[in-house]
Motif scaffolding. Structure first.
Motif, PDB file in Angstrom:
ATOM      1  N   GLY A   1      60.655  46.847  33.049  1.00 55.02           N
ATOM      2  CA  GLY A   1      61.422  47.895  33.447  1.00 55.02           C
ATOM      3  C   GLY A   1      63.334  48.651  33.686  1.00 55.02           C
ATOM      4  N   LEU A   2      63.477  47.639  34.049  1.00 50.58           N
ATOM      5  CA  LEU A   2      64.937  47.672  34.771  1.00 50.58           C
ATOM      6  C   LEU A   2      65.551  47.746  33.479  1.00 50.58           C
ATOM      7  CD1 LEU A   2      64.974  46.296  38.664  1.00 50.58           C
ATOM      8  CD2 LEU A   2      65.497  48.955  37.815  1.00 50.58           C
ATOM      9  N   ILE A   3      64.836  45.979  33.284  1.00 47.58           N
ATOM     10  CA  ILE A   3      66.526  46.035  31.750  1.00 47.58           C
ATOM     11  C   ILE A   3      65.727  47.352  30.844  1.00 47.58           C
ATOM     12  CG2 ILE A   3      66.732  43.914  30.088  1.00 47.58           C
ATOM     13  CD1 ILE A   3      65.532  42.287  32.598  1.00 47.58           C
ATOM     14  N   ARG A   4      64.740  47.582  29.942  1.00 42.82           N
ATOM     15  CA  ARG A   4      65.160  48.759  29.604  1.00 42.82           C
ATOM     16  C   ARG A   4      65.475  49.744  29.841  1.00 42.82           C
ATOM     17  NH1 ARG A   4      58.686  47.174  30.110  1.00 42.82           N
ATOM     18  NH2 ARG A   4      58.446  45.279  28.167  1.00 42.82           N
ATOM     19  N   LYS A   5      65.826  50.059  30.926  1.00 36.70           N
ATOM     20  CA  LYS A   5      66.520  51.242  31.486  1.00 36.70           C
ATOM     21  C   LYS A   5      68.492  50.648  30.931  1.00 36.70           C
ATOM     22  CE  LYS A   5      63.007  53.432  33.948  1.00 36.70           C
ATOM     23  NZ  LYS A   5      62.603  53.172  34.754  1.00 36.70           N
ATOM     24  N   GLY A   6      68.287  50.062  31.300  1.00 33.17           N
ATOM     25  CA  GLY A   6      69.990  49.357  31.016  1.00 33.17           C
ATOM     26  C   GLY A   6      70.480  48.585  31.996  1.00 33.17           C
ATOM     27  N   SER A   7      69.865  47.911  32.876  1.00 32.28           N
ATOM     28  CA  SER A   7      70.337  47.198  34.338  1.00 32.28           C
ATOM     29  C   SER A   7      70.763  45.390  33.501  1.00 32.28           C
ATOM     30  CB  SER A   7      69.225  46.547  35.149  1.00 32.28           C
ATOM     31  OG  SER A   7      68.699  47.558  35.868  1.00 32.28           O
ATOM     32  N   ASP A   8      72.057  45.175  34.441  1.00 34.60           N
ATOM     33  CA  ASP A   8      71.875  43.836  33.651  1.00 34.60           C
ATOM     34  C   ASP A   8      71.088  42.598  33.825  1.00 34.60           C
ATOM     35  OD1 ASP A   8      73.846  41.998  33.740  1.00 34.60           O
ATOM     36  OD2 ASP A   8      75.587  42.119  34.113  1.00 34.60           O
TER      37      ASP A   8
ATOM     38  N   ASP B   1      71.865  39.823  32.951  1.00 35.00           N
ATOM     39  CA  ASP B   1      72.858  38.604  33.711  1.00 35.00           C
ATOM     40  C   ASP B   1      72.761  38.442  35.216  1.00 35.00           C
ATOM     41  OD1 ASP B   1      73.478  38.505  31.254  1.00 35.00           O
ATOM     42  OD2 ASP B   1      75.179  37.829  31.625  1.00 35.00           O
ATOM     43  N   GLU B   2      72.405  39.860  35.810  1.00 39.74           N
ATOM     44  CA  GLU B   2      72.467  39.531  37.211  1.00 39.74           C
ATOM     45  C   GLU B   2      71.222  39.659  37.889  1.00 39.74           C
ATOM     46  OE1 GLU B   2      73.822  42.854  40.447  1.00 39.74           O
ATOM     47  OE2 GLU B   2      74.270  43.360  38.451  1.00 39.74           O
ATOM     48  N   LEU B   3      70.336  39.867  36.722  1.00 44.34           N
ATOM     49  CA  LEU B   3      68.902  40.165  37.270  1.00 44.34           C
ATOM     50  C   LEU B   3      68.513  38.390  37.387  1.00 44.34           C
ATOM     51  CD1 LEU B   3      67.431  43.126  35.747  1.00 44.34           C
ATOM     52  CD2 LEU B   3      67.673  42.789  38.534  1.00 44.34           C
ATOM     53  N   ALA B   4      68.516  38.201  36.411  1.00 47.94           N
ATOM     54  CA  ALA B   4      68.347  36.254  36.190  1.00 47.94           C
ATOM     55  C   ALA B   4      68.968  35.710  37.257  1.00 47.94           C
ATOM     56  CB  ALA B   4      68.568  36.129  34.750  1.00 47.94           C
ATOM     57  N   ARG B   5      69.945  35.662  37.599  1.00 44.86           N
ATOM     58  CA  ARG B   5      70.852  34.872  38.565  1.00 44.86           C
ATOM     59  C   ARG B   5      69.377  35.096  39.908  1.00 44.86           C
ATOM     60  NH1 ARG B   5      75.217  37.131  35.659  1.00 44.86           N
ATOM     61  NH2 ARG B   5      76.512  34.872  35.041  1.00 44.86           N
ATOM     62  N   LYS B   6      69.422  36.550  39.962  1.00 44.73           N
ATOM     63  CA  LYS B   6      69.025  36.930  41.589  1.00 44.73           C
ATOM     64  C   LYS B   6      67.174  36.432  41.416  1.00 44.73           C
ATOM     65  CE  LYS B   6      68.495  40.982  44.562  1.00 44.73           C
ATOM     66  NZ  LYS B   6      68.793  42.216  45.034  1.00 44.73           N
ATOM     67  N   TYR B   7      66.946  36.318  40.290  1.00 36.89           N
ATOM     68  CA  TYR B   7      64.803  36.650  41.012  1.00 36.89           C
ATOM     69  C   TYR B   7      64.787  35.280  39.877  1.00 36.89           C
ATOM     70  CZ  TYR B   7      65.161  41.371  42.562  1.00 36.89           C
ATOM     71  OH  TYR B   7      65.266  42.079  43.179  1.00 36.89           O
ATOM     72  N   SER B   8      65.368  34.322  38.565  1.00 38.50           N
ATOM     73  CA  SER B   8      65.132  33.473  37.931  1.00 38.50           C
ATOM     74  C   SER B   8      64.352  31.959  38.517  1.00 38.50           C
ATOM     75  CB  SER B   8      65.382  33.569  36.823  1.00 38.50           C
ATOM     76  OG  SER B   8      64.736  32.141  35.816  1.00 38.50           O
TER      77      SER B   8
ATOM     78  N   ASP C   1      63.970  29.734  37.043  1.00 41.47           N
ATOM     79  CA  ASP C   1      64.244  28.981  35.790  1.00 41.47           C
ATOM     80  C   ASP C   1      66.138  28.250  36.238  1.00 41.47           C
ATOM     81  OD1 ASP C   1      65.532  26.618  34.198  1.00 41.47           O
ATOM     82  OD2 ASP C   1      64.939  28.222  32.710  1.00 41.47           O
ATOM     83  N   GLN C   2      66.241  27.809  37.620  1.00 42.23           N
ATOM     84  CA  GLN C   2      67.509  27.851  37.630  1.00 42.23           C
ATOM     85  C   GLN C   2      69.030  27.228  36.748  1.00 42.23           C
ATOM     86  OE1 GLN C   2      69.418  29.034  40.635  1.00 42.23           O
ATOM     87  NE2 GLN C   2      67.383  30.415  40.918  1.00 42.23           N
ATOM     88  N   ASN C   3      68.137  26.029  35.778  1.00 43.20           N
ATOM     89  CA  ASN C   3      69.465  25.956  34.627  1.00 43.20           C
ATOM     90  C   ASN C   3      69.517  26.813  34.245  1.00 43.20           C
ATOM     91  OD1 ASN C   3      68.914  23.146  35.842  1.00 43.20           O
ATOM     92  ND2 ASN C   3      66.685  22.814  34.302  1.00 43.20           N
ATOM     93  N   SER C   4      68.587  27.902  33.690  1.00 42.94           N
ATOM     94  CA  SER C   4      69.529  28.925  32.487  1.00 42.94           C
ATOM     95  C   SER C   4      69.700  29.917  33.537  1.00 42.94           C
ATOM     96  CB  SER C   4      68.352  29.584  31.908  1.00 42.94           C
ATOM     97  OG  SER C   4      66.619  29.807  32.674  1.00 42.94           O
ATOM     98  N   ALA C   5      69.324  30.329  34.747  1.00 47.84           N
ATOM     99  CA  ALA C   5      69.665  31.717  35.550  1.00 47.84           C
ATOM    100  C   ALA C   5      71.387  31.320  36.289  1.00 47.84           C
ATOM    101  CB  ALA C   5      68.967  31.284  36.960  1.00 47.84           C
ATOM    102  N   VAL C   6      72.126  30.331  36.213  1.00 45.07           N
ATOM    103  CA  VAL C   6      73.247  30.316  35.919  1.00 45.07           C
ATOM    104  C   VAL C   6      74.053  31.044  34.905  1.00 45.07           C
ATOM    105  CG1 VAL C   6      73.313  28.336  38.431  1.00 45.07           C
ATOM    106  CG2 VAL C   6      73.319  27.195  36.029  1.00 45.07           C
ATOM    107  N   ASN C   7      73.526  31.025  33.872  1.00 46.78           N
ATOM    108  CA  ASN C   7      73.914  30.955  32.645  1.00 46.78           C
ATOM    109  C   ASN C   7      73.805  32.559  32.361  1.00 46.78           C
ATOM    110  OD1 ASN C   7      75.666  29.290  32.407  1.00 46.78           O
ATOM    111  ND2 ASN C   7      73.781  28.249  31.352  1.00 46.78           N
ATOM    112  N   GLY C   8      72.678  33.140  33.014  1.00 44.44           N
ATOM    113  CA  GLY C   8      71.971  34.709  33.221  1.00 44.44           C
ATOM    114  C   GLY C   8      70.981  34.325  32.788  1.00 44.44           C
ATOM    115  N   GLY C   9      70.672  33.145  32.608  1.00 39.45           N
ATOM    116  CA  GLY C   9      69.009  33.167  32.066  1.00 39.45           C
ATOM    117  C   GLY C   9      69.089  32.787  30.051  1.00 39.45           C
ATOM    118  N   ASP C  10      69.411  32.496  30.215  1.00 47.36           N
ATOM    119  CA  ASP C  10      70.462  32.372  28.283  1.00 47.36           C
ATOM    120  C   ASP C  10      69.689  30.783  28.580  1.00 47.36           C
ATOM    121  OD1 ASP C  10      71.162  32.589  25.594  1.00 47.36           O
ATOM    122  OD2 ASP C  10      73.514  31.575  26.265  1.00 47.36           O
ATOM    123  N   LEU C  11      68.743  31.006  27.110  1.00 50.28           N
ATOM    124  CA  LEU C  11      68.397  29.431  26.391  1.00 50.28           C
ATOM    125  C   LEU C  11      68.881  28.505  25.097  1.00 50.28           C
ATOM    126  CD1 LEU C  11      64.820  30.920  26.855  1.00 50.28           C
ATOM    127  CD2 LEU C  11      65.474  29.334  28.226  1.00 50.28           C
TER     128      LEU C  11
END
Length: 713
Positions: free
Chosen positions: A380-387, A389-396, A398-408
């Motif tokens: 919901g936050l992402i759909r409303k415009g939240s970052d 990358d920032e949310l991935a680093r904080k909550y994901s 999957d640390q391998n992709s989290a450091v890259n903003g969740g990018d696979l």
């Protein structure tokens, strides 16, 4: 226990050493202090080190302990036959090396004090292997204090916690490895101090490396003298043998001749397989769930993926899949030793690959409802415009992709697990979705995709063509008939000819695991070493002359026994005769060339008298591998480097023939102190390599190690 998992996750390099290489990692137990029990004499001995026996029971206990440790540390329910074989090999090597080296250490007074061991395990100079265990793989940062805390937690773990005790056992093994490595360093250092390189030798080495020559030469091949012109007596052969016995050292080996009876399907088996598949076609055509029906019916697990036109690798099947729109079934068709039938399960227009990012909310560390609620909130936050990358680093998780903003990055269908892949490939660009897999809930967003094309999901039923029991019985009877008619080597060869079989030969070392053309060969090798003499028909554990070796029946006979030591004269006499013939031919040619040299003032004149051709070679140096026109001739190279210019050499006896040389020009640079130092360092590095790779084998040879494991494995 979390610490155990960390060790498991970060111990991959050490695990691979045990499974793939040799000696050190995960070899547990105190082999040094338990030497007395390992070296108790026993009639059931698995080996001998310096006259002291190792019993099969002690050895097997050690092996079993190592197997349990490896299974525990890697969460393996069982080990493969190959892994078990390698653990036995590693255990044996460890026992041998530790026993021999410990005696060396004791004689030389080499030891590791408690303070020294602490410094290398928990102190300021931690061993690299220990640092590796406690280094963050994402950041590469090593936290010494955290490592000490974890190690102390392991050592103080309660005795009733099996996982904790496994971690403790692993750590004690690491301490043993560090101690052994430190002793080895001290031992190697002592040896290196005895491998001194004088400055004059280093200077000569450097000077020779900088010297190059251009030469002209003639060559007279040994083939210019016929073998009949040379006589070699039996006494000469015997004299050469007695004075060169060191050249004829040999390892223990066995040679066998064998015949394979391939267990393959008959024409009737192939026909029955095809008929079975045909009979399945009507029911397959009516199945409501194509993939489920195929998975339940097929003997082969087929990949669940969507294929685009031209991708499936069968032109006729491909044409059917993209033109036939009904529920018709294609086949049967033969592929990969199986009869197959195929039917379209689904059609979609989807891309070949997508680029996506995700945030993984795990369900193994929190309640499913909590994980789902958090995933919904983040989406919901992402759909409303939240970052994102920032949310991935904080909550994901999957640390391998989290450091890259969740990018696979970019990926194809088969690169991801099905549930994740299915969701990603039907998603629209930039759409935020939530999908669940075994790992947890994924907040997924496809950021790019290739152009969508039509693809089909295919259900395939495959039935492998395998020999029936009736066919197997027939092949076994053929092997039995063959074996029943042989009792000598002559019988074996006669049976090979009479039955139009292919005879194969194999040379075996006692601990080999494979034979060319045979999958499971260990029992044949073991029996070859248990056999009495050449001509013996080998039998398996059940005393049958027929070995079942994977997809074959094998009948084998022992053809030669080679004992360790100096090869007997009769076995090397032909080789000695060839060498003496070559040597005598060299003497004959040398006399001819000496006569030609005595009457000549130039190499061309020598060539004319010797009926030879003058050839040239440039930039010849000590580092040259060969001389153009001459071949691999190390003696010739060493001679010409030391020759003076414009002088005709004496005949030089080489590998291929006899040579006469003139050095036309020589380039010899003046060596600098830096070059001498570099040469000295190079020679010392060579000595160090010799110490690392030759010292232990030399000590093992001196100790008289007897390996009798073949009697049991």
């Amino acid at each position: 226990m979390a610490t155990l998992q960390k060790i498991r996750n970060r111990g991959g390099i050490l695990v691979s050493i045990v499974i793939g290489l040799a000696l050190v990692a995960f070899i547990v137990g105190d082999a040094l202090s338990s030497g007395a029990s390992l070296l108790n004499r026993s009639k059931n001995k698995v080996g001998e080190i310096g006259g002291e026996s190792i019993s099969i029971q002690d050895f097997q206990d050690k092996v079993a302990q190592n197997e349990e440790t490896i299974k525990s540390m890697n969460q393996l329910p069982s080990l493969t036959e190959e892994q078990q074989r390698m653990i036995r090999e590693n255990t044996w090597n460890q026992i041998v090396s530790e026993n021999i080296m410990q005696k060396e250490y004791e004689e030389l007074g080499i030891a590791v004090s408690g303070d020294e061991l602490f410094d290398f395990t928990l102190g300021e100079n931690m061993h690299p292997n220990i640092k590796q265990l406690f280094t963050n793989p994402q950041t590469g940062v090593f936290d010494k204090d955290l490592a000490r805390q974890n190690i102390q937690a392991i050592l103080n773990a309660p005795a009733d916690n099996m996982q904790a005790q496994a971690s403790k056992q692993y750590w004690l093994s690491m301490e043993e490895q560090v101690e052994a490595a430190r002793k080895q360093e001290k031992y190697n250092s002592l040896l290196m101090k005895g491998m001194f390189t004088p400055d004059e030798i280093a200077k000569e080495y450097a000077q020779n490396a900088l010297t190059t020559v251009d030469i002209s030469f003639i060559s007279k091949s040994y083939n210019t003298v016929s073998d009949s012109a040379v006589k070699v007596t039996n006494n000469e052969i015997k004299e050469y043998y007695n004075s060169h016995k060191y050249l004829f050292e040999q390892n223990e080996s066995r040679q066998i001749a064998y015949v394979n009876f391939d267990i393959t399907a008959s024409a009737e088996d192939i026909k029955e397989t095809e008929e079975w598949v045909k009979e399945s076609m009507p029911e397959f055509a009516e199945a409501a769930n194509v993939i489920e029906f195929a998975n339940l019916s097929s003997e082969k697990k087929m990949p669940s993926k969507y294929y685009k036109k031209g991708e499936i690798g069968n032109e006729e099947l491909d044409a059917f899949l993209f033109t036939e729109k009904s529920n018709d079934v294609y086949g049967p068709y033969l592929q990969d030793n199986a009869y197959n039938i195929a039917r379209v399960a689904d059609r979609k227009v989807i891309p070949d690959s997508v680029k996506a990012r995700h945030i993984l909310i795990p369900t193994n560390t929190m309640e499913v409802s909590q994980a789902k609620k958090l995933a919904d909130s983040l989406a919901g936050l992402i759909r409303k415009g939240s970052d994102f990358d920032e949310l991935a680093r904080k909550y994901s998780a999957d640390q391998n992709s989290a450091v890259n903003g969740g990018d696979l990055g970019w990926f194809t269908q088969e690169m991801m697990i099905p549930a994740f892949s299915d969701s990603a490939f039907i998603a629209k660009k930039n759409e935020v979705k939530i999908t669940r897999t075994n790992y947890g809930f994924h907040v997924l967003q496809v950021t790019d995709r290739t152009t969508p094309v039509e693809k089909v999901l295919v259900g395939i039923i495959a039935k492998e063509i395998t020999p029936s029991q009736q066919t197997i019985n027939k092949i076994y009877n053929d092997a039995r008939t063959f074996a029943n008619n042989i009792s000598t080597l002559a019988d074996f060869d006669a049976a090979v000819t009479a039955n139009n079989q292919t005879k194969r030969i194999a040379n075996l070392s006692k601990n080999d695991a494979t034979i060319p053309g045979i999958e499971s060969a260990r029992e044949i090798i073991r029996q070859a070493y248990l056999a009495d003499k050449p001509g013996y028909v080998l039998t398996d554990k059940e005393k049958s002359p027929i070995f079942e070796t994977g997809d074959k029946f094998t009948v084998a006979v022992l053809t030669n026994v080679q004992e360790e030591g100096i090869a007997p004269l009769n076995s090397v006499a032909p080789m000695i005769r060839t060498e003496l013939i070559r040597k005598k031919k060299g003497e004959i040619i040398s006399k001819e060339l000496e006569s030609a040299i005595a009457r000549s003032e130039s190499l061309l004149s020598v060539a004319q008298k010797a009926n030879a051709q003058v050839m040239d070679a440039t930039d010849v140096s000590f580092s040259s591998f060969q001389i153009p026109g001459a071949g691999i001739e190390p003696k010739l190279i060493s001679e010409v480097i030391l020759m003076k210019e414009n002088q005709i050499s004496k005949p030089i006896i080489g590998n291929q023939g006899v040579y006469v040389v003139v050095v036309n020009s020589k380039t010899a640079e003046t060596v600098t102190p830096e070059q001498i130092a570099a040469a000295k360092n190079s020679l010392q590095q060579t000595n160090m390599t010799k110490i690392y790779y030759q010292a232990l084998p030399a000590l093992i040879k001196k100790a008289g190690v007897i390996d009798s494991r073949y009697k049991f494995y």
